[in-house]
Design a protein around this motif. Structure first.
Motif, PDB file in Angstrom:
ATOM      1  N   PHE A  76       0.827  -1.207   0.000  1.00  0.00           N
ATOM      2  CA  PHE A  76       0.000   0.000   0.000  1.00  0.00           C
ATOM      3  C   PHE A  76       0.866   1.264   0.000  1.00  0.00           C
ATOM      4  O   PHE A  76       0.521   2.262  -0.613  1.00  0.00           O
ATOM      5  CB  PHE A  76      -0.953   0.008   1.209  1.00  0.00           C
ATOM      6  CG  PHE A  76      -1.987  -1.096   1.159  1.00  0.00           C
ATOM      7  CD1 PHE A  76      -2.358  -1.648  -0.053  1.00  0.00           C
ATOM      8  CD2 PHE A  76      -2.561  -1.584   2.325  1.00  0.00           C
ATOM      9  CE1 PHE A  76      -3.308  -2.662  -0.116  1.00  0.00           C
ATOM     10  CE2 PHE A  76      -3.510  -2.601   2.280  1.00  0.00           C
ATOM     11  CZ  PHE A  76      -3.878  -3.143   1.052  1.00  0.00           C
ATOM     12  N   ILE A  79       2.656   2.818  -3.303  1.00  0.00           N
ATOM     13  CA  ILE A  79       1.967   3.711  -4.249  1.00  0.00           C
ATOM     14  C   ILE A  79       1.618   5.065  -3.623  1.00  0.00           C
ATOM     15  O   ILE A  79       0.913   5.869  -4.204  1.00  0.00           O
ATOM     16  CB  ILE A  79       0.676   3.050  -4.806  1.00  0.00           C
ATOM     17  CG1 ILE A  79      -0.241   2.592  -3.662  1.00  0.00           C
ATOM     18  CG2 ILE A  79       1.008   1.874  -5.714  1.00  0.00           C
ATOM     19  CD1 ILE A  79      -1.615   2.136  -4.125  1.00  0.00           C
ATOM     20  N   ALA A  80       2.118   5.316  -2.418  1.00  0.00           N
ATOM     21  CA  ALA A  80       1.797   6.577  -1.734  1.00  0.00           C
ATOM     22  C   ALA A  80       2.732   7.691  -2.202  1.00  0.00           C
ATOM     23  O   ALA A  80       3.874   7.440  -2.567  1.00  0.00           O
ATOM     24  CB  ALA A  80       1.917   6.391  -0.232  1.00  0.00           C
ATOM     25  N   PRO A  81       2.241   8.934  -2.190  1.00  0.00           N
ATOM     26  CA  PRO A  81       3.079  10.061  -2.627  1.00  0.00           C
ATOM     27  C   PRO A  81       4.326  10.252  -1.758  1.00  0.00           C
ATOM     28  O   PRO A  81       5.386  10.594  -2.270  1.00  0.00           O
ATOM     29  CB  PRO A  81       2.157  11.279  -2.499  1.00  0.00           C
ATOM     30  CG  PRO A  81       0.769  10.753  -2.435  1.00  0.00           C
ATOM     31  CD  PRO A  81       0.865   9.367  -1.873  1.00  0.00           C
ATOM     32  N   ASP A  82       4.195  10.019  -0.437  1.00  0.00           N
ATOM     33  CA  ASP A  82       5.339  10.293   0.441  1.00  0.00           C
ATOM     34  C   ASP A  82       5.207   9.474   1.731  1.00  0.00           C
ATOM     35  O   ASP A  82       4.185   9.577   2.419  1.00  0.00           O
ATOM     36  CB  ASP A  82       5.343  11.802   0.780  1.00  0.00           C
ATOM     37  CG  ASP A  82       6.719  12.261   1.240  1.00  0.00           C
ATOM     38  OD1 ASP A  82       7.656  11.428   1.238  1.00  0.00           O
ATOM     39  OD2 ASP A  82       6.847  13.448   1.603  1.00  0.00           O
ATOM     40  N   PHE A  88       2.564   7.532   6.497  1.00  0.00           N
ATOM     41  CA  PHE A  88       2.249   8.412   5.368  1.00  0.00           C
ATOM     42  C   PHE A  88       2.627   9.829   5.774  1.00  0.00           C
ATOM     43  O   PHE A  88       2.204  10.305   6.840  1.00  0.00           O
ATOM     44  CB  PHE A  88       0.754   8.364   5.049  1.00  0.00           C
ATOM     45  CG  PHE A  88       0.294   7.030   4.511  1.00  0.00           C
ATOM     46  CD1 PHE A  88       0.449   6.717   3.166  1.00  0.00           C
ATOM     47  CD2 PHE A  88      -0.287   6.089   5.357  1.00  0.00           C
ATOM     48  CE1 PHE A  88       0.024   5.489   2.670  1.00  0.00           C
ATOM     49  CE2 PHE A  88      -0.710   4.866   4.864  1.00  0.00           C
ATOM     50  CZ  PHE A  88      -0.553   4.558   3.518  1.00  0.00           C
ATOM     51  N   LEU A  89       3.386  10.519   4.959  1.00  0.00           N
ATOM     52  CA  LEU A  89       3.818  11.874   5.314  1.00  0.00           C
ATOM     53  C   LEU A  89       2.914  12.946   4.713  1.00  0.00           C
ATOM     54  O   LEU A  89       2.516  12.859   3.561  1.00  0.00           O
ATOM     55  CB  LEU A  89       5.244  12.118   4.821  1.00  0.00           C
ATOM     56  CG  LEU A  89       6.372  11.367   5.527  1.00  0.00           C
ATOM     57  CD1 LEU A  89       7.719  11.975   5.130  1.00  0.00           C
ATOM     58  CD2 LEU A  89       6.208  11.389   7.036  1.00  0.00           C
ATOM     59  N   VAL A  90       2.603  13.949   5.538  1.00  0.00           N
ATOM     60  CA  VAL A  90       1.878  15.145   5.081  1.00  0.00           C
ATOM     61  C   VAL A  90       2.629  16.351   5.646  1.00  0.00           C
ATOM     62  O   VAL A  90       3.489  16.188   6.522  1.00  0.00           O
ATOM     63  CB  VAL A  90       0.404  15.167   5.580  1.00  0.00           C
ATOM     64  CG1 VAL A  90      -0.393  14.038   4.944  1.00  0.00           C
ATOM     65  CG2 VAL A  90       0.317  15.103   7.096  1.00  0.00           C
ATOM     66  N   PRO A  91       2.335  17.571   5.161  1.00  0.00           N
ATOM     67  CA  PRO A  91       3.005  18.741   5.740  1.00  0.00           C
ATOM     68  C   PRO A  91       2.759  18.810   7.254  1.00  0.00           C
ATOM     69  O   PRO A  91       1.710  18.374   7.737  1.00  0.00           O
ATOM     70  CB  PRO A  91       2.336  19.929   5.030  1.00  0.00           C
ATOM     71  CG  PRO A  91       1.792  19.360   3.764  1.00  0.00           C
ATOM     72  CD  PRO A  91       1.430  17.940   4.061  1.00  0.00           C
TER      73      PRO A  91
END
Lengths: 95, 489
Positions: A76, A79-82, A88-91
């Motif tokens: 999973f 295919i994640a952006p970051d 899962f990384l976000v700002p």
């Protein structure tokens, strides 16, 4: 029928869609035209009519609370952006 | 080979007239040669297809292979395919490679069918012309300047252009039947709950249903035999045996009662379309069916009810596309909110954004009862109309859409003009009934579709009627001129 600017802005916020300032008038007109269409419903007498959500009146099935899925975190996250260390990384949210 | 039906191809494979590898190579070559003109296929999986074909040939050689073993098909790009990009026609999922396959995809895999690739579609299945696809519109093989219909326009155009003998599709408000009609092929939307929705990217969950497209009713029956299954992973799937849809095809239709709703032949219906549909009804009457005039008094409310319910459900379903776990993410987000709002503004096209905003409006505080609640009540009224009708008749028939394929851009800027394209198809989705479209004539050198609506789980009877009609007519055998040049079989 047209929708007020502040209503469009509110809908955009609720939908988490950034709206371009230049297109607000156009968006308002087109939404207005769709709402004019759906407003035909208001003239219908539906007193005593039950709302229908499933065409066959089926209800949700229940199942035993058992683990049926295997862990596929790597697949999973591939295919994640970051991602980092399995997350899962976000700002940054909290300073 | 591309002029043979699935039933004929299956016989050819079983009797070793040709191999699945040969068949697959033939269709791959056709896609390479003809698809650039139509833009119907957006992903070609040549390598996997040839591997699957070789495996199918082994199964065929061993004997006892299932009916679809070795048959090449295409999947609408709304069905998740493990390891193969599934875009749903959107920039949002342009880079999405699912780690799993939809139940429908698995069913075909187990049957040994060969997947040639994925077909173009309106973005997130929202459209009736294929003009909303991120990958550009599909061209109608019958008239290159006209739309193929939508949202399953890629599947319909591919089957019409003989790029594959059959394809999967989905129908939320007419997305199988309308493009089938506009491209001159046969398409069937099954009863809600008949085909698993697991792994089929959700648009409006209480309306979405997958179904087959092919050139004949006989082929649709073969495809539906494989597509329909009970699935624990779709909680709205109905636990009911799947009959053999091919078994009743040859039954006589003597005494069949066909309901003809007067509301489906009103203003706005193209005169040529009406003539073609009336001729089809006369043909069925000549075969012994009885025509009964019926009324579906709430039909006019189906479009407004749909444009509350479908966008409302879409706005909830599409909230998952936020740029965090998969799919598109905007460049350099400055904070989390910026990440969400710019990802969605840049990743979704105009029509999808419009429907999310409409749906959000209908579900928002103060409007819920007036819009969503009201629409769900009207939905009940629409279903009651059908219930009354089916107490008198076996099937209902009328036009699939108001007119033949229209030119690109001709519906202008008003979204409502496009929405009215589905005026005859939407009611069956709201009621959850099965519906199909069968070629029944030509107007201005473009195909016309006859719509057949059945009672719940009555797909076998609809296929029977359609098959009997196709035994006596040859509209389904017509081939677009644009693909006749150099077309050897």
């Amino acid at each position: 029928m047209s929708i007020e600017r502040h209503e469009i802005e509110k809908l955009a916020t609720l939908s988490r869609i950034a709206i371009n300032e230049n297109t607000i008038t156009e968006v308002s007109q087109r939404l207005g035209s769709v709402l004019e269409l759906v407003d035909q419903l208001q003239a219908v007498d539906t007193s005593g009519v039950a709302a229908m959500s499933h065409p066959l009146q089926a209800t949700q099935r229940l199942r035993e609370d058992e683990v049926t899925e295997i862990n596929q975190r790597e697949a999973f996250q591939a295919i994640a952006p970051d991602t980092e260390d399995g997350l899962f990384l976000v700002p940054k949210v909290i300073e | 080979m591309h002029n043979l039906t699935i039933a004929q191809l299956a016989k050819g494979l079983q009797s070793k007239d040709f191999s699945s590898v040969e068949l697959t190579q033939h269709f791959l070559a056709r896609i390479a040669e003809l698809n650039p003109a139509y833009n119907a296929v957006i992903t070609v999986t040549a390598e996997q297809a040839l591997k699957a074909a070789a495996a199918a040939d082994k199964r065929l050689a061993a004997g006892n292979a299932p009916a679809l073993c070795g048959i090449p098909i295409l999947h609408k790009d709304i069905f998740c395919t493990n390891g193969v990009r599934t875009s749903c026609g959107s920039k949002m999922l342009d880079n999405f490679i699912p780690p799993y396959s939809a139940t429908v995809v698995e069913n075909f895999e187990q049957a040994g069918a060969v997947v040639l690739g994925k077909t173009n579609m309106d973005e997130f299945a929202m459209g009736s012309s294929n003009e909303t696809s991120f990958y550009g519109p599909v061209k109608n093989p019958w008239a290159i300047d006209c739309v193929p219909g939508g949202s399953s326009g890629g599947s319909a155009a591919a089957v019409a252009a003989r790029l594959a003998p059959g394809a999967t599709a989905t129908d939320t408000g007419g997305s199988i039947r309308q493009p089938a009609a506009l491209c001159g092929i046969t398409g069937l939307k099954p009863t809600y709950g008949r085909v698993s929705r697991w792994g089929m990217i959700a648009f409006a969950s209480s309306l979405d249903q997958g179904g087959p497209m092919a050139r004949t009713a006989e082929d649709c029956a073969l495809l539906l035999n494989c597509m329909a299954s009970y699935d624990d992973k779709d909680s709205t799937c109905i636990d009911r045996d799947v009959p053999d849809y091919s078994a009743d095809l040859n039954n006589s239709i003597k005494g069949l009662k066909i309901g003809v709703p007067k509301e489906y032949f009103s203003d706005g219906l193209h005169a040529g379309t009406e003539d073609a549909v009336r001729s089809a009804l006369a043909e069925l009457e000549a075969q012994g069916a009885e025509l009964v005039e019926i009324s579906l008094p709430n039909s006019a409310l189906s479009v407004p009810a749909y444009y509350v319910i479908a966008p409302a459900e879409a706005s909830a379903n599409l909230s998952r596309f936020d740029g965090v776990k998969y799919g598109y993410r905007c460049e350099d987000p400055k904070d989390l909110n910026d990440l969400y709002t710019r990802t969605r503004a840049e990743g979704f096209g105009e029509e999808v954004q419009r429907r999310i905003l409409i749906g959000t409006y209908c579900l928002s505080a103060g409007y819920y009862d007036a819009y969503y609640g009201k629409a769900q009540q009207v939905r009940q009224l629409i279903q009651q109309d059908f219930e009354k009708a089916f107490a008198q008749v076996d099937v209902i028939m009328g036009p699939t859409c108001p007119s033949p394929a229209f030119k690109f851009g001709s519906k202008g800027d008003d979204p409502v003009a496009m929405y009215l394209e589905d005026i005859y198809t939407i009611a069956t989705n709201l009621a959850g009934l099965p519906g199909m479209s069968v070629p029944c004539g030509m107007v201005e050198s473009k195909p016309v579709g006859l719509q057949i609506i059945g009672n719940y789980f009555d797909e076998a009877r609809m296929l029977n009627v359609a098959h009997q009609y196709q035994q006596a007519t040859d509209w389904h055998d017509q081939m677009p001129e644009s693909i006749q040049q150099g077309a050897e079989s």
